[in-house]
Design an enzyme around this catalytic site. Structure first.
Site, PDB file in Angstrom:
ATOM      1  N   PHE A 178       0.822  -1.212   0.000  1.00 40.84           N
ATOM      2  CA  PHE A 178       0.000   0.000   0.000  1.00 40.84           C
ATOM      3  C   PHE A 178       0.856   1.262   0.000  1.00 40.84           C
ATOM      4  O   PHE A 178       0.414   2.324  -0.453  1.00 40.84           O
ATOM      5  CB  PHE A 178      -0.947  -0.006   1.205  1.00 40.84           C
ATOM      6  CG  PHE A 178      -0.316   0.385   2.522  1.00 40.84           C
ATOM      7  CD1 PHE A 178      -0.434   1.682   2.998  1.00 40.84           C
ATOM      8  CD2 PHE A 178       0.365  -0.537   3.293  1.00 40.84           C
ATOM      9  CE1 PHE A 178       0.129   2.050   4.218  1.00 40.84           C
ATOM     10  CE2 PHE A 178       0.923  -0.186   4.510  1.00 40.84           C
ATOM     11  CZ  PHE A 178       0.807   1.114   4.971  1.00 40.84           C
ATOM     12  N   LYS A 179       2.073   1.168   0.475  1.00 40.89           N
ATOM     13  CA  LYS A 179       2.913   2.352   0.605  1.00 40.89           C
ATOM     14  C   LYS A 179       3.399   2.878  -0.739  1.00 40.89           C
ATOM     15  O   LYS A 179       3.982   3.961  -0.805  1.00 40.89           O
ATOM     16  CB  LYS A 179       4.084   2.060   1.541  1.00 40.89           C
ATOM     17  CG  LYS A 179       3.574   1.779   2.951  1.00 40.89           C
ATOM     18  CD  LYS A 179       4.654   1.452   3.938  1.00 40.89           C
ATOM     19  CE  LYS A 179       4.021   1.170   5.303  1.00 40.89           C
ATOM     20  NZ  LYS A 179       4.997   0.838   6.358  1.00 40.89           N
ATOM     21  N   ASP A 180       3.145   2.127  -1.816  1.00 38.52           N
ATOM     22  CA  ASP A 180       3.495   2.633  -3.149  1.00 38.52           C
ATOM     23  C   ASP A 180       2.795   3.954  -3.434  1.00 38.52           C
ATOM     24  O   ASP A 180       3.363   4.832  -4.083  1.00 38.52           O
ATOM     25  CB  ASP A 180       3.113   1.610  -4.226  1.00 38.52           C
ATOM     26  CG  ASP A 180       4.125   0.485  -4.343  1.00 38.52           C
ATOM     27  OD1 ASP A 180       5.333   0.747  -4.171  1.00 38.52           O
ATOM     28  OD2 ASP A 180       3.717  -0.664  -4.577  1.00 38.52           O
ATOM     29  N   ALA A 195       4.500   6.847  -1.365  1.00 41.24           N
ATOM     30  CA  ALA A 195       5.896   7.014  -1.780  1.00 41.24           C
ATOM     31  C   ALA A 195       5.993   7.605  -3.177  1.00 41.24           C
ATOM     32  O   ALA A 195       6.841   8.470  -3.448  1.00 41.24           O
ATOM     33  CB  ALA A 195       6.621   5.678  -1.716  1.00 41.24           C
ATOM     34  N   THR A 209       7.798   0.182   3.894  1.00 41.29           N
ATOM     35  CA  THR A 209       8.138   1.569   3.572  1.00 41.29           C
ATOM     36  C   THR A 209       9.444   1.654   2.786  1.00 41.29           C
ATOM     37  O   THR A 209       9.547   2.383   1.807  1.00 41.29           O
ATOM     38  CB  THR A 209       8.253   2.421   4.856  1.00 41.29           C
ATOM     39  OG1 THR A 209       6.977   2.508   5.475  1.00 41.29           O
ATOM     40  CG2 THR A 209       8.740   3.826   4.544  1.00 41.29           C
TER      41      THR A 209
END
Length: 456
Positions: free
Chosen positions: A131-133, A136, A164
């Protein structure tokens, strides 16, 4: 041409003696209330306020009712620009913001029915399967834009408990004028997670710390407070304390609602470690996204479940679990959640529940869901699924969404053992096979990190 919906806003009502910014569209204040207000650009570049507080927006945008009623008619890009424009203000031109959003959300966010009352929002279809795509990619492109005319390099300093690091490394790879330094706990991230953050090279450096995620995070926080380092380097953070990483996570909550076919709004359950993800979902709710209730699904690191039971917030050392990205003993973003409830003058428990799920239950949940429904959970999604189930048992008739925050292939040992099934290796990460790990070992404690950074 994108169809952008005009949003109004609600003012936050914090008490402060500093004069708000005028005419800049979007401004942010420090939750410690001892620093000047800043623009979105300044908040992104600095990461944290000079008084060490987290930045929070003065205005939380409010969506017009028609936007939610007609959400099915908008593209992901239109939703993204509509939501993010008020937070960005005049810091980024409209055409650049459109480009940033398009590159941020150019993959799928499917809502998948798992059983009669629980749906998985799959957030692992991006380049690093996490999900951190979203945060970021959004932040890296914003920082690239802000640095376009600068002769001074920016150093992105980030601690990771798992996903992360890979998302930041991928998002910032080859971004001109940006060096990335990632601290991660040795032996406490999965093999694929480690490869994603240690094999890219170029402007990405991985520091392998002999300690926990909390040790890494403490070292990063000390770096931002150190006068010598800040005189020598232009430091910023890519953890969810940074508004450009935190706020765009709202978007997939709107994408989930766009696919929601039920009459009643969903209960939303978020696997929670540093609490940036669920905090972003709550900002979306404050803006008008229909949500019945939020659940913070935690592993053995139960600071927030205990707080909601007792009213006492007691930070603890992080405990290592099989859902490692949530191994956080002092979640940074929880202060932002408390700020939102204070703005509304309502008790946190009215909109937020939290459950702690142990490793044994997590592994058993992976096994049972695969056997009964043919759906393969990762450990974080399993914590979310189980916590959602516990809540729905007490609220018969409600239906909910849990977030599948990472692909099961990142956690092969526990998932394959629980399901007795080999996980197919996604094509998007085939490039990692055979790559050489590049990391620098480092002891815990700030002095070693400072010496290394000063010597660069």
């Amino acid at each position: 041409m994108f169809n952008i919906v005009k949003m109004t806003s609600i003012k936050t009502n914090h008490t402060r003696s500093l004069t708000p910014l005028q005419g800049l569209g979007a401004s942010y204040y420090s939750l410690n209330q001892q620093a000047p207000d800043v623009t979105f650009a300044e908040a992104t570049v600095t990461g944290q306020a000079p008084d060490k507080g987290l930045y929070f927006p003065h205005d939380i945008p409010v969506l017009p009712k028609g936007f939610i009623e007609n959400i099915g008619s908008y593209t992901k890009e239109e939703i993204g620009v509509t939501i993010m424009k008020p937070y960005v203000g005049d810091s980024i031109p409209a055409d650049v913001l459109q480009s940033i959003v398009t590159e941020t959300v150019n993959f799928d966010f499917p809502l998948v029915k798992v059983d009669a009352d629980k749906y998985a929002l799959e957030l692992f279809h991006g380049p690093t399967l996490a999900f951190k795509d979203v945060g970021a990619r959004f932040m890296s492109r914003c920082l690239g834009y802000f640095n376009r005319n600068s002769s001074r390099h920016t150093t992105v300093l980030v601690a990771t408990s798992g996903d992360t690091g890979g998302a930041v490394a991928n998002g910032f790879l080859d971004v001109e004028g940006v060096e990335v330094v990632i601290l991660y706990p040795s032996g406490k991230v999965s093999p694929i997670q480690e490869l994603q953050l240690t094999t890219l090279g170029q402007n990405i450096t991985a520091l392998e710390v002999r300690g926990t995620f909390d040790d890494c995070q403490a070292m990063v926080k000390q770096a931002f407070m150190d006068e010598d380092l800040n005189q020598k380097l232009s430091l910023t953070s890519a953890n969810s304390i940074n508004v450009a990483r935190w706020l765009p996570q709202q978007l997939y909550y709107f994408f989930a609602y766009q696919q929601w076919q039920q009459e009643e709004p969903p209960v939303i359950c978020v696997p929670s470690g540093n609490f940036g993800n669920i905090c972003a979902g709550m900002v979306a709710y404050m803006s008008g996204l229909p949500v019945k209730h939020f659940i913070a699904a935690c592993n053995a690191n139960d600071v927030v479940p205990q707080f909601l039971q007792t009213g006492e917030y007691i930070a603890k050392p992080a405990i290592a679990t099989i859902s490692n990205a949530m191994d956080v003993g002092n979640p940074s973003n929880f202060v932002r959640i408390l700020e939102m409830f204070q703005q509304k003058n309502i008790p946190p428990k009215s909109m937020l529940s939290s459950y702690s799920v142990d490793d044994k239950t997590t592994a058993q949940t992976i096994k049972e869901v695969y056997q009964q429904h043919g759906y393969m959970l990762d450990p974080h999604g399993a914590v979310g699924y189980y916590a959602l189930g516990q809540y729905l048992k007490q609220h018969v008739g409600d239906k909910g969404i849990f977030l599948e925050t990472a692909h099961p292939v990142k956690f092969p040992e526990v998932v394959e053992q629980s399901t007795n099934t080999k996980i197919p290796f996604p094509e998007s990460v085939q490039y990692l096979t055979g790559r050489q790990k590049l990391s620098i070992m480092m002891d815990t404690g700030f002095s070693g990190l400072k010496d290394w950074l000063m010597g660069r």
